[in-house]
Motif scaffolding. Structure first.
Motif, PDB file in Angstrom:
ATOM      1  N   ARG A   1       0.850  -1.201   0.000  1.00 50.58           N
ATOM      2  CA  ARG A   1       0.000   0.000   0.000  1.00 50.58           C
ATOM      3  C   ARG A   1       0.881   1.245   0.000  1.00 50.58           C
ATOM      4  NH1 ARG A   1      -3.169  -1.432   3.884  1.00 50.58           N
ATOM      5  NH2 ARG A   1      -4.929  -2.040   2.589  1.00 50.58           N
ATOM      6  N   TYR A   2       0.446   2.266  -0.743  1.00 55.21           N
ATOM      7  CA  TYR A   2       1.182   3.534  -0.837  1.00 55.21           C
ATOM      8  C   TYR A   2       0.152   4.649  -0.810  1.00 55.21           C
ATOM      9  CZ  TYR A   2       4.832   6.787  -2.491  1.00 55.21           C
ATOM     10  OH  TYR A   2       5.740   7.807  -2.607  1.00 55.21           O
ATOM     11  N   TRP A   3       0.229   5.506   0.200  1.00 56.87           N
ATOM     12  CA  TRP A   3      -0.742   6.587   0.332  1.00 56.87           C
ATOM     13  C   TRP A   3      -0.050   7.950   0.245  1.00 56.87           C
ATOM     14  CZ3 TRP A   3      -4.981   5.695   4.622  1.00 56.87           C
ATOM     15  CH2 TRP A   3      -5.801   4.631   4.229  1.00 56.87           C
ATOM     16  N   VAL A   4      -0.802   8.938  -0.209  1.00 53.48           N
ATOM     17  CA  VAL A   4      -0.310  10.310  -0.264  1.00 53.48           C
ATOM     18  C   VAL A   4      -1.235  11.203   0.559  1.00 53.48           C
ATOM     19  CG1 VAL A   4       0.737   9.957  -2.519  1.00 53.48           C
ATOM     20  CG2 VAL A   4      -1.596  10.834  -2.387  1.00 53.48           C
ATOM     21  N   ALA A   5      -0.683  12.302   1.041  1.00 53.57           N
ATOM     22  CA  ALA A   5      -1.419  13.188   1.935  1.00 53.57           C
ATOM     23  C   ALA A   5      -2.085  14.330   1.175  1.00 53.57           C
ATOM     24  CB  ALA A   5      -0.481  13.753   2.991  1.00 53.57           C
ATOM     25  N   GLU A   6      -2.871  15.124   1.898  1.00 52.63           N
ATOM     26  CA  GLU A   6      -3.403  16.380   1.368  1.00 52.63           C
ATOM     27  C   GLU A   6      -3.000  17.505   2.316  1.00 52.63           C
ATOM     28  OE1 GLU A   6      -7.545  18.803   0.285  1.00 52.63           O
ATOM     29  OE2 GLU A   6      -7.612  16.632   0.562  1.00 52.63           O
ATOM     30  N   HIS A   7      -2.132  18.366   1.838  1.00 51.25           N
ATOM     31  CA  HIS A   7      -1.706  19.539   2.612  1.00 51.25           C
ATOM     32  C   HIS A   7      -1.697  20.749   1.685  1.00 51.25           C
ATOM     33  CE1 HIS A   7      -0.554  17.387   6.243  1.00 51.25           C
ATOM     34  NE2 HIS A   7       0.048  16.491   5.484  1.00 51.25           N
ATOM     35  N   HIS A   8      -2.121  21.884   2.219  1.00 48.47           N
ATOM     36  CA  HIS A   8      -2.188  23.112   1.423  1.00 48.47           C
ATOM     37  C   HIS A   8      -1.368  24.219   2.079  1.00 48.47           C
ATOM     38  CE1 HIS A   8      -5.464  21.486  -1.083  1.00 48.47           C
ATOM     39  NE2 HIS A   8      -5.899  20.948   0.051  1.00 48.47           N
ATOM     40  N   LEU A   9      -0.722  25.017   1.251  1.00 50.52           N
ATOM     41  CA  LEU A   9      -0.004  26.210   1.698  1.00 50.52           C
ATOM     42  C   LEU A   9       1.092  25.882   2.713  1.00 50.52           C
ATOM     43  CD1 LEU A   9      -3.153  28.515   2.086  1.00 50.52           C
ATOM     44  CD2 LEU A   9      -1.616  28.341   0.122  1.00 50.52           C
ATOM     45  N   ALA A  10       1.663  24.678   2.608  1.00 48.58           N
ATOM     46  CA  ALA A  10       2.792  24.296   3.448  1.00 48.58           C
ATOM     47  C   ALA A  10       4.066  24.449   2.614  1.00 48.58           C
ATOM     48  CB  ALA A  10       2.643  22.861   3.926  1.00 48.58           C
ATOM     49  N   PRO A  11       5.006  25.268   3.037  1.00 48.60           N
ATOM     50  CA  PRO A  11       6.167  25.591   2.204  1.00 48.60           C
ATOM     51  C   PRO A  11       6.978  24.381   1.748  1.00 48.60           C
ATOM     52  CG  PRO A  11       6.035  27.067   4.083  1.00 48.60           C
ATOM     53  CD  PRO A  11       5.008  26.006   4.315  1.00 48.60           C
ATOM     54  N   GLY A  12       6.995  23.298   2.553  1.00 50.46           N
ATOM     55  CA  GLY A  12       7.850  22.167   2.209  1.00 50.46           C
ATOM     56  C   GLY A  12       7.122  20.923   1.757  1.00 50.46           C
TER      57      GLY A  12
ATOM     58  N   VAL B   1       9.398  18.502  12.397  1.00 49.74           N
ATOM     59  CA  VAL B   1       8.167  18.521  13.197  1.00 49.74           C
ATOM     60  C   VAL B   1       8.014  19.852  13.918  1.00 49.74           C
ATOM     61  CG1 VAL B   1       7.006  17.522  15.203  1.00 49.74           C
ATOM     62  CG2 VAL B   1       7.987  16.025  13.468  1.00 49.74           C
ATOM     63  N   LEU B   2       9.098  20.364  14.444  1.00 45.93           N
ATOM     64  CA  LEU B   2       9.019  21.653  15.127  1.00 45.93           C
ATOM     65  C   LEU B   2       8.596  22.765  14.172  1.00 45.93           C
ATOM     66  CD1 LEU B   2      12.196  21.482  17.397  1.00 45.93           C
ATOM     67  CD2 LEU B   2       9.801  21.229  18.082  1.00 45.93           C
ATOM     68  N   SER B   3       8.961  22.653  12.894  1.00 46.89           N
ATOM     69  CA  SER B   3       8.517  23.660  11.928  1.00 46.89           C
ATOM     70  C   SER B   3       7.005  23.588  11.736  1.00 46.89           C
ATOM     71  CB  SER B   3       9.233  23.462  10.584  1.00 46.89           C
ATOM     72  OG  SER B   3       8.717  22.362   9.843  1.00 46.89           O
ATOM     73  N   ILE B   4       6.446  22.379  11.803  1.00 47.07           N
ATOM     74  CA  ILE B   4       4.989  22.219  11.704  1.00 47.07           C
ATOM     75  C   ILE B   4       4.319  22.830  12.932  1.00 47.07           C
ATOM     76  CG2 ILE B   4       3.106  20.539  11.600  1.00 47.07           C
ATOM     77  CD1 ILE B   4       5.057  18.650  10.175  1.00 47.07           C
ATOM     78  N   ARG B   5       4.888  22.558  14.114  1.00 49.53           N
ATOM     79  CA  ARG B   5       4.308  23.078  15.346  1.00 49.53           C
ATOM     80  C   ARG B   5       4.360  24.600  15.403  1.00 49.53           C
ATOM     81  NH1 ARG B   5       1.888  18.476  15.735  1.00 49.53           N
ATOM     82  NH2 ARG B   5       3.008  16.780  16.749  1.00 49.53           N
ATOM     83  N   SER B   6       5.194  25.215  14.568  1.00 48.11           N
ATOM     84  CA  SER B   6       5.291  26.670  14.576  1.00 48.11           C
ATOM     85  C   SER B   6       4.023  27.325  14.050  1.00 48.11           C
ATOM     86  CB  SER B   6       6.474  27.122  13.722  1.00 48.11           C
ATOM     87  OG  SER B   6       6.189  26.949  12.334  1.00 48.11           O
ATOM     88  N   GLY B   7       3.182  26.543  13.337  1.00 47.98           N
ATOM     89  CA  GLY B   7       1.939  27.076  12.814  1.00 47.98           C
ATOM     90  C   GLY B   7       2.012  27.598  11.399  1.00 47.98           C
ATOM     91  N   TYR B   8       3.170  27.498  10.759  1.00 51.56           N
ATOM     92  CA  TYR B   8       3.310  28.032   9.407  1.00 51.56           C
ATOM     93  C   TYR B   8       3.503  26.945   8.357  1.00 51.56           C
ATOM     94  CZ  TYR B   8       3.707  32.462  11.807  1.00 51.56           C
ATOM     95  OH  TYR B   8       3.444  33.561  12.586  1.00 51.56           O
ATOM     96  N   GLY B   9       3.284  25.720   8.726  1.00 51.17           N
ATOM     97  CA  GLY B   9       3.386  24.624   7.777  1.00 51.17           C
ATOM     98  C   GLY B   9       4.777  24.034   7.734  1.00 51.17           C
ATOM     99  N   ALA B  10       4.849  22.803   7.246  1.00 51.35           N
ATOM    100  CA  ALA B  10       6.111  22.080   7.231  1.00 51.35           C
ATOM    101  C   ALA B  10       7.140  22.760   6.332  1.00 51.35           C
ATOM    102  CB  ALA B  10       5.882  20.654   6.742  1.00 51.35           C
ATOM    103  N   MET B  11       8.361  22.837   6.839  1.00 54.81           N
ATOM    104  CA  MET B  11       9.471  23.350   6.045  1.00 54.81           C
ATOM    105  C   MET B  11       9.947  22.264   5.083  1.00 54.81           C
ATOM    106  SD  MET B  11      12.461  22.979   8.961  1.00 54.81           S
ATOM    107  CE  MET B  11      13.751  23.642   7.932  1.00 54.81           C
ATOM    108  N   ALA B  12      10.749  22.645   4.095  1.00 58.33           N
ATOM    109  CA  ALA B  12      11.398  21.646   3.263  1.00 58.33           C
ATOM    110  C   ALA B  12      12.259  20.762   4.160  1.00 58.33           C
ATOM    111  CB  ALA B  12      12.252  22.320   2.199  1.00 58.33           C
ATOM    112  N   PHE B  13      12.266  19.460   3.896  1.00 58.09           N
ATOM    113  CA  PHE B  13      12.932  18.525   4.793  1.00 58.09           C
ATOM    114  C   PHE B  13      14.445  18.735   4.747  1.00 58.09           C
ATOM    115  CE2 PHE B  13      14.092  14.464   6.679  1.00 58.09           C
ATOM    116  CZ  PHE B  13      13.108  14.334   7.646  1.00 58.09           C
ATOM    117  N   PRO B  14      15.056  19.069   5.883  1.00 57.53           N
ATOM    118  CA  PRO B  14      16.485  19.373   5.870  1.00 57.53           C
ATOM    119  C   PRO B  14      17.330  18.106   5.761  1.00 57.53           C
ATOM    120  CG  PRO B  14      15.635  19.498   8.093  1.00 57.53           C
ATOM    121  CD  PRO B  14      14.453  19.259   7.218  1.00 57.53           C
ATOM    122  N   SER B  15      18.557  18.289   5.344  1.00 58.58           N
ATOM    123  CA  SER B  15      19.512  17.187   5.330  1.00 58.58           C
ATOM    124  C   SER B  15      19.997  16.949   6.755  1.00 58.58           C
ATOM    125  CB  SER B  15      20.693  17.522   4.429  1.00 58.58           C
ATOM    126  OG  SER B  15      21.447  18.583   5.006  1.00 58.58           O
TER     127      SER B  15
END
Length: 314
Positions: free
Chosen positions: A28-39, A278-292
């Motif tokens: 199984r492979y699922w995709v999410a629905e997120h809007h206006l999240a920078p990352g 995760v902390l970028s999500i908790r900031s309230g501005y949406g997930a950041m691009a995933f860092p290295s």
């Protein structure tokens, strides 16, 4: 999206990952629905599900989740029904809520306590039968941003009884026996008879868990979104469950953030950016691009290391 990457990179990676998952034997492979999240480049789950299904052969493809507060039941069932007619037995839309009523609750919370609480120490965590349960997250919410997002998405109510009605409407369109409130018979050809496996997603012991149980549908508990509430969420679903033509007994799937690598050292390195993300999500501005790992290492709070879930599977 990867750090310094684009939406095109993220989408190409998703297609490649789906092909790899199928080759490795995942089912199984699922995709999410997120809007206006920078990352995050996952704003159109039905479109992405169709693209992935067309580029794979066997793996089941679904959504986690379509937000019925921003999409009508007819739109959702027509979109996924269209895909299912071309890929029968492989499409499983997960259905979730993002409603006006829930938005009002979040706005009230944001106005009363707009800043995160104090840091969470290791003592606040508990383990039940090997499952790590952190305390409820502290999330910073921007009331103005929430209202703008709701307006752009056309958020409507999808709570309680309204949510059950929406799920029933979807099932009726699939069966071909939908009737409006005044008794008018309506048919949706791209939905009718489609081989869709409906799921309900939830992150608490609220309306989603109860609706899934009452309608006898399979339920996905969002450990990755709200691990603190996962046990109560599953318990509420099981308590509300009524056998249906779909299921005779409750069926639960649990989402979790997992890293798989050749050994623990590599897995820990790959997982190291997760806390910062995760902390970028908790900031309230949406997930950041995933860092290295290199970008994330200097800024990960050491007391949150237990939040990482690592599987070593040789």
């Amino acid at each position: 999206m990867p750090s310094n990457g684009t939406a095109a990179d993220a989408l190409a990676n998703s297609l490649d990952l789906a092909r790899q998952a199928e080759a490795f034997g995942y089912r199984r492979y699922w995709v999410a629905e997120h809007h206006l999240a920078p990352g995050v480049a996952a704003a159109a789950p039905a479109v992405l599900v169709a693209l992935i299904a067309a580029r794979t052969n066997r793996i089941r493809v679904g959504s986690g989740a379509v937000l019925l507060g921003a999409t009508t039941p007819l739109q959702a069932v027509e979109q996924f029904g269209t895909i299912a007619h071309l890929h029968p037995g492989r499409i499983g839309p997960g259905l979730g809520r993002s409603s006006a009523r829930r938005l009002k609750q979040r706005l009230a919370r944001a106005r009363s306590n707009p800043l995160p609480g104090s840091a969470i120490g290791p003592a606040a965590y508990s383990v039940v039968d090997g499952l790590l349960l952190p305390p409820p997250p502290h999330v910073r919410l921007d009331p103005g941003r929430l209202q703008i997002e709701a307006s752009l998405l056309g958020i409507r109510d999808a709570d309680g009884d309204d949510y059950v009605v929406q799920l029933c409407d979807i099932a009726a369109f699939l069966r071909g026996d939908y009737r409006s409130v005044d008794g008018t018979e309506l048919h949706a050809p791209t939905a009718e008879g489609a081989d869709l496996a409906l799921w309900v997603l939830g992150s608490s012991a609220g309306p989603s868990a109860r609706a899934a149980g009452e309608l006898g549908l399979p339920y996905t508990a969002n450990y990755h979104a709200d691990p603190a509430a996962v046990l109560e969420s599953v318990a509420a679903y099981r308590e509300a469950f009524r056998p249906s033509s779909t299921l005779a007994t409750p069926y639960v799937m649990v989402s979790a953030d997992i890293v798989v690598a050749d050994d623990d050292t590599v897995a820990a390195e790959l997982a190291s950016p997760y806390v910062r993300w995760v902390l970028s999500i908790r900031s309230g501005y949406g997930a950041m691009a995933f860092p290295s790992p290199a970008e994330a290492a200097p800024r990960i709070p050491s007391h949150l290391s237990d939040y990482l879930v690592i599987i070593w599977d040789k």
